[in-house]
Every structure is written in C-alpha cells, then in structure tokens.
Design an enzyme around this catalytic site. Structure first.
Site, short mmCIF file in Angstrom:
data_model
loop_
_atom_site.label_atom_id
_atom_site.label_comp_id
_atom_site.label_asym_id
_atom_site.label_seq_id
_atom_site.Cartn_x
_atom_site.Cartn_y
_atom_site.Cartn_z
N HIS A 1 -7.40 5.84 2.21
CA HIS A 1 -6.99 6.22 0.85
C HIS A 1 -8.17 6.10 -0.10
O HIS A 1 -9.17 5.44 0.20
CB HIS A 1 -5.85 5.31 0.35
CG HIS A 1 -4.51 5.70 0.89
ND1 HIS A 1 -4.04 5.27 2.12
CD2 HIS A 1 -3.54 6.52 0.39
CE1 HIS A 1 -2.85 5.79 2.33
NE2 HIS A 1 -2.52 6.55 1.31
N LYS B 1 -6.93 2.59 -4.69
CA LYS B 1 -5.63 2.10 -4.18
C LYS B 1 -5.63 0.57 -4.14
O LYS B 1 -6.58 -0.05 -3.67
CB LYS B 1 -5.35 2.66 -2.78
CG LYS B 1 -3.98 2.24 -2.27
CD LYS B 1 -3.50 3.10 -1.13
CE LYS B 1 -2.16 2.64 -0.59
NZ LYS B 1 -1.08 2.68 -1.58
P1 NAD Z 1 -1.54 4.39 -11.02
O1 NAD Z 1 -2.14 3.02 -11.10
O2 NAD Z 1 -2.37 5.58 -11.37
O3 NAD Z 1 -0.23 4.46 -11.94
C1 NAD Z 1 0.73 3.44 -12.02
C2 NAD Z 1 1.37 3.52 -13.40
O4 NAD Z 1 2.46 2.61 -13.42
C3 NAD Z 1 0.39 3.10 -14.52
O5 NAD Z 1 0.49 3.98 -15.62
C4 NAD Z 1 0.87 1.69 -14.89
O6 NAD Z 1 0.66 1.38 -16.27
C5 NAD Z 1 2.37 1.80 -14.56
N1 NAD Z 1 2.94 0.48 -14.26
C6 NAD Z 1 2.56 -0.39 -13.29
N2 NAD Z 1 3.32 -1.50 -13.32
C7 NAD Z 1 4.21 -1.31 -14.35
C8 NAD Z 1 5.26 -2.10 -14.90
N3 NAD Z 1 5.53 -3.34 -14.42
N4 NAD Z 1 5.97 -1.60 -15.95
C9 NAD Z 1 5.70 -0.37 -16.45
N5 NAD Z 1 4.71 0.43 -15.99
C10 NAD Z 1 3.98 -0.05 -14.94
O7 NAD Z 1 -0.97 4.49 -9.52
P2 NAD Z 1 -0.53 5.80 -8.71
O8 NAD Z 1 -1.67 6.30 -7.88
O9 NAD Z 1 0.16 6.76 -9.63
O10 NAD Z 1 0.52 5.16 -7.71
C11 NAD Z 1 1.67 4.45 -8.20
C12 NAD Z 1 2.45 3.87 -7.03
O11 NAD Z 1 2.99 4.93 -6.22
C13 NAD Z 1 1.62 3.01 -6.07
O12 NAD Z 1 2.43 1.93 -5.61
C14 NAD Z 1 1.28 3.96 -4.93
O13 NAD Z 1 0.99 3.29 -3.73
C15 NAD Z 1 2.58 4.72 -4.85
N6 NAD Z 1 2.52 6.05 -4.21
C16 NAD Z 1 3.57 6.38 -3.42
C17 NAD Z 1 3.63 7.63 -2.86
C18 NAD Z 1 4.88 8.02 -2.09
O14 NAD Z 1 4.95 9.16 -1.58
N7 NAD Z 1 5.88 7.15 -1.99
C19 NAD Z 1 2.58 8.55 -3.06
C20 NAD Z 1 1.51 8.17 -3.87
C21 NAD Z 1 1.49 6.91 -4.46
#
Ligand code: NAD
Length: 266
Positions: A155, A159
């Site tokens: 990744h 990440k």
């Molecule tokens: P990122 O860090 O770019 O975005 C996360 C967002 O969530 C940020 O804006 C942050 O401020 C917000 N956030 C975090 N904790 C919070 C809380 N307690 N309250 C309110 N807002 C909160 O991350 P990303 O790359 O967008 O990924 C987000 C999540 O999704 C990760 O856990 C990642 O592993 C997961 N993900 C899952 C898939 C899937 O298919 N299931 C695909 C991609 C990413």
C-alpha cells in the site's frame, strides 16, 4: 420515478471520503445528505462538493449528523467507526463500514448495533478482492499444509494500519476454510536467527511504497512449484463504487450484519 438513496459520508475530508462525495454527487440515483469529519479538521465548515473538486453542493463538512439517512458510509479509522456506529443507531440509519484496523471489541460493537440497524462491514469493497477471498480459501483447502501460504500486501506510504484489512480478510477466509486460527497460525514478518517456517502457518507481510492503491498476493509454495493468485487496484474509486453499491443494496434491509459477498451474490 425511482427514489434516490440518501447518503452521508463519515470521513468526508479524507482521501476515500472526497471520492465518495464526488461519486455520490455525480450519480442521479444517489443524494448527498451529510458530510461528517472531525470537528478539529482543517476543512471543517467547508463545502463538501468544492472539497471533492466539484461545484458547491450546499452540504458543509460537519461534526454530527442529525437526520436519518438510507446509509452512512464510514471510511475513517477504528475510533471513527465507533462514532459512526453511535451516529447510525441514534439516527436509525443503515451503515456501511469501510474503515480498517478494527479490533475484536469493535466487531462486538458492530454485532450489537446490527441488532437495531442494517450494517455492512467489509475490509475491501472491490468485486475482484471479494472473489480473491473465495479463491484463496478454496485453493488453501485443496492444497493443504504441504503448500506454504504467504500473503503479501503493498500500500501507499500514508497507510496507517498493517497488515491491511484486506490481507487479514484473505487470512480469515483461509482460516475459515481450513480450520486454522487467526490467533495462533499467522506469522507477521520474519526477523532473527531462528525463523524456520512452521508447517501450516500463514506468513503475513506488509510493504509500504509510494502511491500504490492496494496490491495483494497469496502464494502457495511446495517442493517444485509455487502457485500465486493476486489482485491489484489501480484506483481507489473501485472501493468507493463498491461502497456506494453496498449502500444502495442496504436500503430498506432489515437490521442485521451483512458482507460484500451478500451484495455481490457470491
Ligand atoms: P484518510 O486518512 O485520508 O481519511 C480519513 C478521514 O477520516 C480523515 O478526514 C479524518 O479526519 C477522518 N477521521 C478519522 N477518525 C475520525 C473520527 N474519529 N471522527 C471523525 N472523523 C475521523 O484515510 P483514507 O485513505 O480515506 O482511508 C480511510 C479508512 O478507509 C482507512 O481505515 C483505510 O484503511 C480504509 N479503506 C478501506 C477500503 C475498503 O475497501 N474497505 C478502501 C480504502 C481505504
């Protein structure tokens, strides 16, 4: 006329959240009803559409969701998921959880919430990856412990959690099919003077490199041959589209816990 599915994005300021906002606004079958993120976020109060690179949509990045929606889509963090669960139960909304890094306690909270609302949680929302889960399990069962299983994921450098939720999903599918245990049969990385492989163990390895969206490979090696199956995602939109498809599928479903394979009919 077909009614639209109302969506609130939790984590709307993040990498996934912005794409989810953009794809929701671009799809006539969906309506954006809320965009939530941390109160201390730099972009708190900004227009979610503008933040996602589109014209203003009159939905501001907020800290709370007050009304019921067809589905809240959570792509935040484990702590965020705990908040999303509270928000979904309080508003009586469906919930799609994409956040990874969830603990056993988090899964217990999801089970509890699923008694009153429909919840779909998947560590990876892509069709290809959900097929990979099924294939990896089938191959492991067929080949047995004469074949060493190693799971390698790559990744992007930003990440946070490791191994990826998807790599754990592959391991879980293999464990379910073979009777192995996620607690005792996984070996995370190897270092030191005595790291000889234990028969039947599953090696887990996490690479962090540049801007790789998500690559997963499972190898089954024995004397004289190695079988490899894998998946490479080249755009995060594949996860966002899967999550939106899941949200539409979840609309009007009874309370309960669902998976991506239910949506895809796998
Ligand atoms: P990122 O860090 O770019 O975005 C996360 C967002 O969530 C940020 O804006 C942050 O401020 C917000 N956030 C975090 N904790 C919070 C809380 N307690 N309250 C309110 N807002 C909160 O991350 P990303 O790359 O967008 O990924 C987000 C999540 O999704 C990760 O856990 C990642 O592993 C997961 N993900 C899952 C898939 C899937 O298919 N299931 C695909 C991609 C990413």
């Amino acid at each position: 006329m077909m009614s639209t599915t109302s969506i609130a994005i939790f984590g709307a300021a993040g990498r996934m959240g912005r794409r989810l906002v953009a794809l929701t606004l671009e799809d006539a079958a969906l309506s954006l009803a809320g965009a939530v993120d941390r109160k201390d976020s730099d972009v708190f109060g900004q227009d979610a559409g503008v933040l996602a690179g589109l014209p203003a949509c009159d939905i501001k990045i907020a800290a709370e969701l007050s009304q019921k929606v067809d589905a809240i889509i959570d792509f935040t963090s484990a702590a965020g998921t705990r908040q999303a669960l509270k928000m979904a139960v309080a508003t009586g909304s469906g919930l799609v959880i994409g956040s990874t890094g969830l603990t056993d306690d988090d899964h217990a909270l999801i089970d509890e919430a699923a008694k009153s609302i429909p919840v779909l949680q998947a560590p990876n929302m892509s069709l290809g990856v959900n097929l990979l889960f099924a294939l990896a399990a089938q191959v492991a069962k067929r080949l047995g412990d004469d074949y060493d299983i190693e799971i390698v994921e790559t990744h992007h450098r930003f990440k946070k959690d490791a191994p990826s939720g998807t790599a754990l999903g592959i391991a879980q599918a293999i464990c379910d099919a073979t009777g192995k245990s996620m607690k005792t049969d996984l070996v995370h990385g190897r270092e030191g003077d005595e790291t000889t492989r234990t028969r039947g163990s599953i090696g887990m390895h996490a690479l962090r490199s540049g801007d790789v969206v998500g690559k997963h490979m499972v190898t089954y090696g024995t004397h004289g041959e190695e079988l490899t199956i894998g998946h490479n995602a080249s755009t995060r939109d594949v996860f966002a589209r899967g999550a939106l498809k899941a949200a539409q599928w979840l609309k009007n479903k009874p309370a309960g816990r669902y998976q991506m394979k239910d949506v895809l009919g796998l």
